[in-house]
Design a protein around this motif. Structure first.
Motif, PDB file in Angstrom:
ATOM      1  N   VAL A   1     -15.183   0.391   3.805  1.00 54.02           N
ATOM      2  CA  VAL A   1     -14.376   0.014   2.649  1.00 54.02           C
ATOM      3  C   VAL A   1     -12.974   0.524   2.910  1.00 54.02           C
ATOM      4  N   LEU A   2     -12.003  -0.371   2.862  1.00 52.63           N
ATOM      5  CA  LEU A   2     -10.625  -0.043   3.210  1.00 52.63           C
ATOM      6  C   LEU A   2      -9.789   0.380   2.012  1.00 52.63           C
ATOM      7  N   GLU A   3      -9.937  -0.341   0.901  1.00 56.00           N
ATOM      8  CA  GLU A   3      -9.102  -0.086  -0.284  1.00 56.00           C
ATOM      9  C   GLU A   3      -9.918  -0.313  -1.546  1.00 56.00           C
ATOM     10  N   PHE A   4      -9.579   0.446  -2.583  1.00 58.13           N
ATOM     11  CA  PHE A   4     -10.210   0.269  -3.885  1.00 58.13           C
ATOM     12  C   PHE A   4      -9.174   0.522  -4.955  1.00 58.13           C
ATOM     13  N   GLU A   5      -9.027  -0.470  -5.829  1.00 56.51           N
ATOM     14  CA  GLU A   5      -8.160  -0.344  -6.992  1.00 56.51           C
ATOM     15  C   GLU A   5      -9.059  -0.456  -8.220  1.00 56.51           C
ATOM     16  N   PRO A   6      -9.341   0.680  -8.889  1.00 53.99           N
ATOM     17  CA  PRO A   6     -10.285   0.666 -10.016  1.00 53.99           C
ATOM     18  C   PRO A   6      -9.934  -0.417 -11.043  1.00 53.99           C
ATOM     19  N   GLY A   7     -10.972  -1.135 -11.456  1.00 55.85           N
ATOM     20  CA  GLY A   7     -10.806  -2.172 -12.462  1.00 55.85           C
ATOM     21  C   GLY A   7     -10.170  -3.452 -11.956  1.00 55.85           C
ATOM     22  N   ALA A   8      -9.822  -3.518 -10.666  1.00 56.86           N
ATOM     23  CA  ALA A   8      -9.106  -4.688 -10.171  1.00 56.86           C
ATOM     24  C   ALA A   8      -9.702  -5.308  -8.901  1.00 56.86           C
ATOM     25  N   ARG A   9      -9.847  -4.513  -7.826  1.00 55.66           N
ATOM     26  CA  ARG A   9     -10.221  -5.128  -6.550  1.00 55.66           C
ATOM     27  C   ARG A   9     -10.764  -4.105  -5.569  1.00 55.66           C
ATOM     28  N   LEU A  10     -11.415  -4.624  -4.527  1.00 59.74           N
ATOM     29  CA  LEU A  10     -11.898  -3.803  -3.429  1.00 59.74           C
ATOM     30  C   LEU A  10     -11.775  -4.615  -2.149  1.00 59.74           C
ATOM     31  N   LYS A  11     -11.393  -3.938  -1.077  1.00 54.48           N
ATOM     32  CA  LYS A  11     -11.236  -4.584   0.234  1.00 54.48           C
ATOM     33  C   LYS A  11     -12.116  -3.849   1.233  1.00 54.48           C
ATOM     34  N   ALA A  12     -12.957  -4.622   1.948  1.00 54.23           N
ATOM     35  CA  ALA A  12     -13.880  -4.046   2.920  1.00 54.23           C
ATOM     36  C   ALA A  12     -13.798  -4.830   4.230  1.00 54.23           C
ATOM     37  N   MET A  13     -14.617  -4.399   5.190  1.00 56.03           N
ATOM     38  CA  MET A  13     -14.569  -4.997   6.517  1.00 56.03           C
ATOM     39  C   MET A  13     -15.982  -5.107   7.089  1.00 56.03           C
ATOM     40  N   LYS A  14     -16.228  -6.183   7.816  1.00 56.62           N
ATOM     41  CA  LYS A  14     -17.468  -6.389   8.570  1.00 56.62           C
ATOM     42  C   LYS A  14     -17.085  -6.832   9.965  1.00 56.62           C
ATOM     43  N   ASN A  15     -17.455  -6.018  10.962  1.00 57.77           N
ATOM     44  CA  ASN A  15     -17.255  -6.411  12.352  1.00 57.77           C
ATOM     45  C   ASN A  15     -18.425  -7.287  12.778  1.00 57.77           C
ATOM     46  N   VAL A  16     -18.146  -8.461  13.286  1.00 57.32           N
ATOM     47  CA  VAL A  16     -19.180  -9.412  13.680  1.00 57.32           C
ATOM     48  C   VAL A  16     -19.350  -9.314  15.189  1.00 57.32           C
ATOM     49  N   THR A  17     -20.575  -8.962  15.628  1.00 55.02           N
ATOM     50  CA  THR A  17     -20.829  -8.830  17.061  1.00 55.02           C
ATOM     51  C   THR A  17     -21.949  -9.769  17.497  1.00 55.02           C
ATOM     52  N   MET A  18     -22.024 -10.006  18.781  1.00 55.88           N
ATOM     53  CA  MET A  18     -23.079 -10.861  19.331  1.00 55.88           C
ATOM     54  C   MET A  18     -24.457 -10.229  19.134  1.00 55.88           C
ATOM     55  N   ASN A  19     -24.499  -8.948  18.825  1.00 51.87           N
ATOM     56  CA  ASN A  19     -25.775  -8.253  18.629  1.00 51.87           C
ATOM     57  C   ASN A  19     -26.442  -8.574  17.291  1.00 51.87           C
ATOM     58  N   GLU A  20     -25.779  -9.318  16.416  1.00 52.67           N
ATOM     59  CA  GLU A  20     -26.374  -9.678  15.127  1.00 52.67           C
ATOM     60  C   GLU A  20     -27.616 -10.541  15.379  1.00 52.67           C
TER      61      GLU A  20
END
Length: 152
Positions: free
Chosen positions: A28-47
């Motif tokens: 999770v990169l950023e969180f603004e309470p009551g407004a938004r959240l920014k996260a990340m998923k790295n996509v690899t060939m191992n999925e």
């Protein structure tokens, strides 16, 4: 929950019940309470899903992109409370205005943006956009409910 942001995978695993191969938020990169959240998923060939979707042409299924956004929304909701929710789970109740704009392939990094729209009782509505290299991969609005595990 009082957390320091950004959140690493251990902190995310304290908030979400999902585990490999279904945990689709890495940080999770950023969180603004009551407004938004920014996260990340790295996509690899191992999925695991790349074994069958599609052999020789690996593409992340759109439903899993939406699931990654839903998990990001769950982290937003869990982060919005001062106390842990205990024996509760966050479940999809609806999807609207979903669009897929570009394929997601191994090596991509999904940036998962969730924006709070409204809450009514235990139903939360959010808008989600998943980006790869600044381009929209998928987007949509979704609603989810906080439910007791024991009621399921």
């Amino acid at each position: 929950m009082s957390n320091q942001f950004p959140l690493d995978i251990r902190q995310i695993m304290e908030m979400l019940p999902h585990r490999y191969p279904f945990l689709l938020v890495d940080r999770v990169l950023e969180f603004e309470p009551g407004a938004r959240l920014k996260a990340m998923k790295n996509v690899t060939m191992n999925e695991e899903f790349f074994q069958g979707h599609f052999p020789g042409l690996p593409v992340m299924p759109g439903v899993l992109q939406l699931e990654a956004l839903a998990q990001t929304g769950a982290v937003f909701v869990m982060s919005s409370f001062d106390e842990p929710l205990g024996d509760k789970v966050f479940l999809f109740t609806g999807l609207d205005k979903v669009k897929f704009r570009r394929p997601v392939v191994p090596g991509d990094q999904l940036i998962l943006n969730v924006e709070f729209l409204k809450q009514k009782m235990n139903i939360w509505k959010m808008r989600g956009v998943a980006l790869v290299d600044g381009q929209v991969a998928c987007q949509g609005e979704f609603s989810a409910a906080i439910a007791n595990k024991g009621d399921m």
